[in-house]
Design a protein around this motif. Structure first.
Motif, PDB file in Angstrom:
ATOM      1  N   ALA A 402      -9.633 -14.962  95.697  1.00  0.00           N
ATOM      2  CA  ALA A 402     -10.421 -16.004  95.250  1.00  0.00           C
ATOM      3  C   ALA A 402      -9.594 -16.896  94.077  1.00  0.00           C
ATOM      4  O   ALA A 402      -9.625 -17.940  93.990  1.00  0.00           O
ATOM      5  CB  ALA A 402     -11.984 -15.559  94.410  1.00  0.00           C
ATOM      6  N   CYS A 403      -9.057 -16.001  93.169  1.00  0.00           N
ATOM      7  CA  CYS A 403      -8.202 -16.720  92.057  1.00  0.00           C
ATOM      8  C   CYS A 403      -7.040 -17.506  92.667  1.00  0.00           C
ATOM      9  O   CYS A 403      -6.545 -18.608  92.114  1.00  0.00           O
ATOM     10  CB  CYS A 403      -7.167 -15.471  91.165  1.00  0.00           C
ATOM     11  SG  CYS A 403      -8.470 -14.412  90.319  1.00  0.00           S
ATOM     12  N   LYS A 404      -6.505 -17.257  94.034  1.00  0.00           N
ATOM     13  CA  LYS A 404      -5.613 -18.019  94.596  1.00  0.00           C
ATOM     14  C   LYS A 404      -6.028 -19.597  94.913  1.00  0.00           C
ATOM     15  O   LYS A 404      -5.477 -20.671  94.789  1.00  0.00           O
ATOM     16  CB  LYS A 404      -4.915 -17.638  95.629  1.00  0.00           C
ATOM     17  CG  LYS A 404      -4.181 -16.266  95.821  1.00  0.00           C
ATOM     18  CD  LYS A 404      -3.688 -15.707  97.196  1.00  0.00           C
ATOM     19  CE  LYS A 404      -3.358 -14.360  97.101  1.00  0.00           C
ATOM     20  NZ  LYS A 404      -3.047 -13.966  98.371  1.00  0.00           N
ATOM     21  N   PHE A 405      -7.397 -19.665  95.147  1.00  0.00           N
ATOM     22  CA  PHE A 405      -7.976 -20.876  95.597  1.00  0.00           C
ATOM     23  C   PHE A 405      -9.105 -21.333  94.888  1.00  0.00           C
ATOM     24  O   PHE A 405      -9.698 -22.316  95.086  1.00  0.00           O
ATOM     25  CB  PHE A 405      -8.626 -20.543  96.888  1.00  0.00           C
ATOM     26  CG  PHE A 405      -7.634 -19.938  98.215  1.00  0.00           C
ATOM     27  CD1 PHE A 405      -6.860 -20.997  98.825  1.00  0.00           C
ATOM     28  CD2 PHE A 405      -7.704 -18.631  98.129  1.00  0.00           C
ATOM     29  CE1 PHE A 405      -6.076 -20.381  99.795  1.00  0.00           C
ATOM     30  CE2 PHE A 405      -6.900 -18.317  99.339  1.00  0.00           C
ATOM     31  CZ  PHE A 405      -5.943 -19.039 100.073  1.00  0.00           C
ATOM     32  N   THR A 406      -8.821 -20.874  93.444  1.00  0.00           N
ATOM     33  CA  THR A 406     -10.025 -21.584  92.178  1.00  0.00           C
ATOM     34  C   THR A 406      -9.204 -21.899  91.236  1.00  0.00           C
ATOM     35  O   THR A 406      -8.611 -21.036  90.686  1.00  0.00           O
ATOM     36  CB  THR A 406     -11.111 -20.517  92.107  1.00  0.00           C
ATOM     37  OG1 THR A 406     -11.460 -19.925  93.331  1.00  0.00           O
ATOM     38  CG2 THR A 406     -12.072 -20.958  91.099  1.00  0.00           C
ATOM     39  N   LYS A 407      -9.098 -23.264  91.202  1.00  0.00           N
ATOM     40  CA  LYS A 407      -8.412 -23.787  89.953  1.00  0.00           C
ATOM     41  C   LYS A 407      -9.311 -23.917  88.536  1.00  0.00           C
ATOM     42  O   LYS A 407      -8.885 -23.739  87.335  1.00  0.00           O
ATOM     43  CB  LYS A 407      -7.936 -25.326  90.276  1.00  0.00           C
ATOM     44  CG  LYS A 407      -7.264 -25.401  91.330  1.00  0.00           C
ATOM     45  CD  LYS A 407      -5.752 -24.514  91.144  1.00  0.00           C
ATOM     46  CE  LYS A 407      -4.857 -24.796  92.295  1.00  0.00           C
ATOM     47  NZ  LYS A 407      -3.705 -23.818  92.232  1.00  0.00           N
ATOM     48  N   LYS A 408     -10.864 -24.086  88.785  1.00  0.00           N
ATOM     49  CA  LYS A 408     -11.601 -24.179  87.723  1.00  0.00           C
ATOM     50  C   LYS A 408     -13.015 -23.507  88.046  1.00  0.00           C
ATOM     51  O   LYS A 408     -13.092 -23.565  89.236  1.00  0.00           O
ATOM     52  CB  LYS A 408     -11.464 -25.378  86.991  1.00  0.00           C
ATOM     53  CG  LYS A 408     -12.067 -26.389  87.896  1.00  0.00           C
ATOM     54  CD  LYS A 408     -12.130 -27.935  87.225  1.00  0.00           C
ATOM     55  CE  LYS A 408     -12.622 -29.134  88.268  1.00  0.00           C
ATOM     56  NZ  LYS A 408     -12.598 -30.339  87.526  1.00  0.00           N
ATOM     57  N   GLY A 409     -13.857 -23.259  87.096  1.00  0.00           N
ATOM     58  CA  GLY A 409     -15.072 -23.140  87.411  1.00  0.00           C
ATOM     59  C   GLY A 409     -15.284 -21.142  87.156  1.00  0.00           C
ATOM     60  O   GLY A 409     -15.087 -20.935  86.211  1.00  0.00           O
TER      61      GLY A 409
END
Length: 497
Positions: A402-409
């Motif tokens: 998930a960290c690879k595809f989540t920039k913010k939130g």
């Protein structure tokens, strides 16, 4: 009335008949027996003179439902009945060895000026016929082969009753179908091939020996594959008057064929993905390794020239790349264990709250300021029998992914429970997964974005581990809004290995 071979009957004519023949007077005295009757009734043992009469009762009994019906038949004939066919399942018992055998036959009266002159009894021993019929039926009952014939003059198919039962459709009168009814059952795409075969057979010029595959409409609305072979029976002029053949269900073979084709395609695709994986591995390993070596050299060679902030930043980058390299190697090792079926599991009783809090502490240490990584846990703890190390590996893998595809939130993880199962989730506000890829992401070597870090093994390994834990992993996602991976595990300890 005296009879001899020169009056009404000829011994030679009667003796060539394959059926047994007895000629009686109205009193039941046997006036004549042909050769077949003598053989079946063992009369040679009795040494009966062909021209010396004896009563039929002394030669045989006709048993139906274990009762001798011969006396009642003779009474009915004397009272005026011209013909009496024997009912099915009638047995003849001869009086020499008391052997019983099934027969087909009938009694006929020959009259002169309205008076009965003689009674003729024809019978045929059908033991061999019933034996062959039983063997054939036994063989057919174990198969999906159905005999049929087509009467050209009537335009009517007569089929094995099992055919209708197998298809789940009502049988016609006498298990028959008209040509129109049969054609309507055939798949439109297959009618032409069957019609061509019928034209050849009906021409009477040649037989169509090639099997014809086609689909039939079942009673439940589905289509089933069959294969048909036939030939024809011709009259004296050589013109066919009946087609006979067999029809065999080949749906099982079609299913196997489709499975093999799908497996071959999947294997070919897997080979392509594996080749891409191997080509990508040198880059995946070299990138973090170069970063570790490069930043280590900078610190070692220029330590006194670097500020404290620069050194801390380089150490952080070394740590991140070391962690990434470790995950790559772990994935490769796990893949090797999965391929060789040596992946190990150790089951014990575990607290889910403790497990998730440990994961949360490790994730907070990563210090990704733009993303909130947090465990969402209920007040009540749940204990399950599982492999905590492997389950933790799956949750961490999903969070790292998930960290690879989540920039913010945020990236939230936790669990909910029902009476029979517990649902673990990892939810993010990342870029999301296109719907058409949501099933494929659990396949080995599959990567939606080839430019992102990773081997394409993580989710496949997660699914394999969850399968071994008797659970199920699924994903729901919406482009631009994020994804949620859910793991369902049984709560009943007996369901765990």
């Amino acid at each position: 009335m005296k009879l001899n071979k020169h009056t009404l009957y000829s011994d030679d004519l009667l003796n060539i008949l394959p059926e047994g023949v007895l000629i009686l007077n109205t009193e039941g005295e046997v006036l004549l027996l042909n050769q077949q009757a003598r053989m079946e009734l063992q009369t040679k043992v009795l040494d009966i003179n062909p021209f010396k009469s004896c009563h039929i009762d002394s030669l045989l009994k006709l048993l139906y439902n274990k009762e001798d019906i011969l006396p009642s038949i003779m009474d009915k004939l004397r009272q005026g009945e011209c013909r009496y066919p024997l009912p099915d399942r009638t047995y003849l018992q001869e009086k020499v060895n008391y052997t019983q055998f099934p027969i087909k036959g009938q009694f006929e009266t020959l009259k002169e000026k309205g008076e009965i002159k003689v009674i003729v009894f024809f019978f045929r021993n059908i033991t061999a016929e019933l034996t062959q019929e039983y063997i054939l039926n036994t063989a057919l009952q174990r198969t999906k082969i159905y005999p049929w014939y087509y009467d050209i003059s009537k335009g009517e198919f007569t089929l094995d009753y099992r055919y209708f039962k197998h298809l789940g459709i009502p049988a016609g009168v006498n298990n028959s179908l008209s040509m129109e009814e049969y054609i309507n059952m055939i798949h439109p795409d297959d009618r032409e091939a069957l019609a061509d075969a019928f034209v050849v057979q009906l021409s009477g010029v040649e037989t169509y020996e090639k099997p014809v595959p086609f689909r039939l409409h079942r009673g439940d609305g589905t289509w089933e594959w069959f294969e048909r072979q036939s030939t024809y029976i011709a009259n004296v002029s050589g013109q066919p008057y009946r087609l006979v053949g067999i029809c065999m269900s080949i749906q099982e073979y079609k299913d196997i064929e489709e499975t093999l084709i799908a497996a071959r395609k999947k294997a070919e695709e897997s080979d392509k993905l594996k080749m891409a994986f191997l080509a990508n591995m040198s880059h995946e390993i070299r990138t973090p390794l170069n970063a570790i070596v490069g930043f280590s050299d900078v610190i070692g060679n220029s330590y006194n020239e670097l500020s404290k902030e620069e050194i801390e930043d380089f150490i952080r980058l070394i740590s991140i790349n070391s962690e990434h390299l470790t995950r790559l190697i772990d994935d490769i090792l796990d893949l090797s264990k999965i391929e060789s079926n040596t992946i190990d599991f150790s089951f014990s009783d575990n607290s889910l709250i403790s497990l998730f809090k440990d994961i949360e502490k490790e994730q907070i240490m990563r210090n990704i300021s733009e993303i909130e990584i947090k465990a969402i846990l209920p007040d009540n703890d749940i204990r399950i029998v599982t492999d905590a190390r492997r389950l933790k590996q799956v949750i961490c893998n999903l969070i790292n992914n998930a960290c690879k595809f989540t920039k913010k939130g945020f990236i939230h993880f936790g669990y909910t429970a029902s009476k029979e199962a517990v649902s673990l989730f990892v939810e993010d506000t990342g870029i999301g997964i296109p719907f058409e890829y949501q099933e494929q992401i659990f396949e080995r070597f599959y990567k939606i974005n080839s430019f992102k870090q990773g081997t394409g093994l993580g989710l496949s390994i997660c699914k394999t581990i969850i399968d071994h834990l008797n659970g199920k992993i699924t994903v729901t996602s919406e482009l631009g809004k994020g994804s949620c991976f859910t793991i369902t595990l049984p709560l009943n300890k007996e369901n765990n290995p």
